[in-house]
Write a protein that holds these residues in place. Sequence first.
Motif, PDB file in Angstrom:
ATOM      1  N   LYS A   1      24.759  -5.438  38.619  1.00 41.93           N
ATOM      2  CA  LYS A   1      26.160  -5.496  38.180  1.00 41.93           C
ATOM      3  C   LYS A   1      26.334  -5.176  36.704  1.00 41.93           C
ATOM      4  O   LYS A   1      27.370  -4.653  36.298  1.00 41.93           O
ATOM      5  CB  LYS A   1      26.728  -6.897  38.446  1.00 41.93           C
ATOM      6  N   PHE A   2      25.327  -5.495  35.894  1.00 44.28           N
ATOM      7  CA  PHE A   2      25.490  -5.391  34.438  1.00 44.28           C
ATOM      8  C   PHE A   2      24.415  -4.518  33.790  1.00 44.28           C
ATOM      9  O   PHE A   2      24.048  -4.729  32.627  1.00 44.28           O
ATOM     10  CB  PHE A   2      25.446  -6.792  33.805  1.00 44.28           C
TER      11      PHE A   2
ATOM     12  N   HIS B   1      30.073 -11.054  32.696  1.00 47.09           N
ATOM     13  CA  HIS B   1      31.518 -10.858  32.741  1.00 47.09           C
ATOM     14  C   HIS B   1      32.279 -11.774  31.785  1.00 47.09           C
ATOM     15  O   HIS B   1      33.479 -11.600  31.603  1.00 47.09           O
ATOM     16  CB  HIS B   1      32.023 -11.059  34.171  1.00 47.09           C
TER      17      HIS B   1
ATOM     18  N   ARG C   1      33.070  -5.578  36.081  1.00 44.03           N
ATOM     19  CA  ARG C   1      32.198  -6.369  35.215  1.00 44.03           C
ATOM     20  C   ARG C   1      32.983  -7.258  34.246  1.00 44.03           C
ATOM     21  O   ARG C   1      32.396  -8.120  33.580  1.00 44.03           O
ATOM     22  CB  ARG C   1      31.254  -5.459  34.431  1.00 44.03           C
TER      23      ARG C   1
ATOM     24  N   ALA D   1      32.515 -10.168  39.484  1.00 45.98           N
ATOM     25  CA  ALA D   1      31.123  -9.923  39.110  1.00 45.98           C
ATOM     26  C   ALA D   1      30.291 -11.198  39.083  1.00 45.98           C
ATOM     27  O   ALA D   1      29.096 -11.138  38.808  1.00 45.98           O
ATOM     28  CB  ALA D   1      31.075  -9.258  37.726  1.00 45.98           C
TER      29      ALA D   1
END
Length: 762
Positions: A275-276, A303, A610, A615
């Motif tokens: 996700k990041f 996030h 994000r 997220a």
Amino acid sequence: MSEAEASNQAIEPYITEDIDTNDYMEATYEHEKINSIGVNIEFDEDDINDETILGKIFDTPDDAYTFYNDYSFLHGFGIRRDDTIKNPKTNEPFRKIYVCNKEGFKRMDKNDSSENEKKCRRDVRTGCQAKIRITRQEDGKWLVDSFNDIHNHDLTMTPTKVMKHRSHSNFHRSIEGKSLMVQFGEAGLRPSQIKKAVNTMKTSNVADVTSKQCADVLSEHRKQHRGKEFYGLIKHFQDKTLVDSDQYFVVDLSDDGYPRNIFWADGRSRDAYTKFRDVVVFDVIYMTNKFKMPFAPFTGVNHHGQSILFGGALLENEKEETFEWLFEHFLKCMFGKYPQAIITDQDKAMGNAIKKVFPNTRHRFCSWHIMKHETEHLRSYVSRYSDFQETHKQWVNSDTIEQFEATWEVMRTKYELESNCWISDMYNQRIHWAKPFLNDTFFAGMTTTGRSESINSFFDGFVNSRTMLNEFVVQYDKAIESRRAAEEDEDFKTMNSRPVLSSVHPIEAKAGQCYTRKMFYTFKKEWTEAITNLTHETIGKTTVESTYRVGQLDVDKKYWRIVTFHSLDHVNVTCSCAKYETNEILCKHSLYVMKKKHVKELPSHYILPRRTLNARYKLGSASIGLGEMNTENGVSAYILWCVRSNFTKLIEQARDSPLEIQKVNTLLISLLDDQTNRKKSMSLENASQGSCMGVSQIDMMPQLFVRDPVGPTTTKGRPKLASRIKSSLEAPKKRTCSYCQGLGHYATSCLKRKADESLQET
């Protein structure tokens, strides 16, 4: 008691018959150790006398020691173990003597003299003869055959003082006390903190423990793992795999079984990377473990704008091949997905490894290190040319590549910059630090490795230069759990609160509805500036595109930003400040234009997942469709991980309903039957190959022998005048005066304070 005395002393008729009275008796002097068994022998103080003690029988020497220690507590003195006399034939102890702690006299060192003075402990021994002697019988029990209760010193009759004798101050030597201290130590507490916690929890009739006692207990506990630290580290990860099947762990072993490099990441860290992964901060710090292996964490931003860890490594050195090994395994761990951007210092070996392993990743140098070097390398130019500093500032802050290159040509000619000077070298590496070359890449608002340093400082209190390898990975997990708890706190605060809007405009309302709490705070500052302090000039305008120069009235227009607004298919706005491209939050200039163009709400394509609660880590999050995966090259590790993740989420969502669980089970049985039939139709050769793939890497591995490193790792390190940021683990603690706020001293020795006090007295 000397050996001669032991052999000449008459042996009472209570001794066992297998001891020949003519044999030589060997007396051995045991190192003083205190019983921690905690046997409690109750007796009536009024009924105790010489006659009742003589002839008393105990099951074990420890029972006798505890009895005499309890007796000494009631009578105001302490005891210690003295002689253990062994049978020279069997080498088994048959006689033990416990004495008053003031028995004997202090041994004088031959080197001690008046000319060679040194700090010595005060002499506490007086030659006291009080003692008890026990002898082993044929049936294995121990009999008191000698007892002397005459002391040549004053007895301590106050209970609070009696318990300070070493034999009575034994909580830190008891099983309960040791267990408590070890648990606090494993939780990351220092000895001084453990002392306070233990003294708060214990009963009032037990003497307080000291910081040194706590430190000694922890040191003794660590000795159990001495020589087995690396084995303990591997065992830790093997145990974790039983509860976290997505954990990744790899070790680079030398031929002799010594660990060279270690890398690990748990399942949640790998999930967070999916996700990041748009920005990763990588740095190396020291002084985190006993073997001085550099610690290299991979750090990201979640996030909420908080630091998160994608994985950690302990390295042998900082050579290019070491970084290559680490980056290759990081890439393998993260399903072959490259980070979009990475921030590091200017280490050449690290940079070369990034270029080889992450060829498509944008590599940015930490701006803090660059500014630090500027102070050192540009001093001569600043002193020689009065306008150099201003020109250099304009060059560094250039908005466009054209402006950057033009200013460089002016500087190179005007200030006679040599081709081999530091500033020319920085120009050659401009794509790694200059803003015009990086405006198209997301960096989460970061330009320095300070994000990694904040993680490093977070480990302060969990690890230090004396931390053992097996302890390091445990403390790493504790630090990670603490960091994740902070993330969950922010999730809760966002879900259980509503944003306070500064206007009634739907753009702000949409942002407040979608963004997390901290991200909305960042957006709100930009929005407030947009609706209160900005103005504009129109540069060009067509039916589908408008261009404006936006800025504050009190700011020179050359610093205003160029904003272009498109509205052909959907709203699209770009600004020369590139805040959205680098931070994924719309800037005040773009928001100002959107408001002026009467945009009704914040376009969805400007609200990235994000920056929202979507997220967050949760078992019931949205499933991953195979359409999002590249299946052209077969079933990858990432695809398998995603499918397994979907299966776990399905189970979690259906677990509250027996009917739904039954449906899931029925579907799984049907799918399993289909797979069984498919396998049967395959050739025997292919089936055999398929069945071996899963076990070949484990069952066919040769037996490995692992050892601890021979000694502390010798890294290339940094020069004494290094410019890298030191974490709180490395940097020495600076003394700060609470009176004048100066560094290097405390208020007690503050000259300003003393001067002020003397003035007040006069």
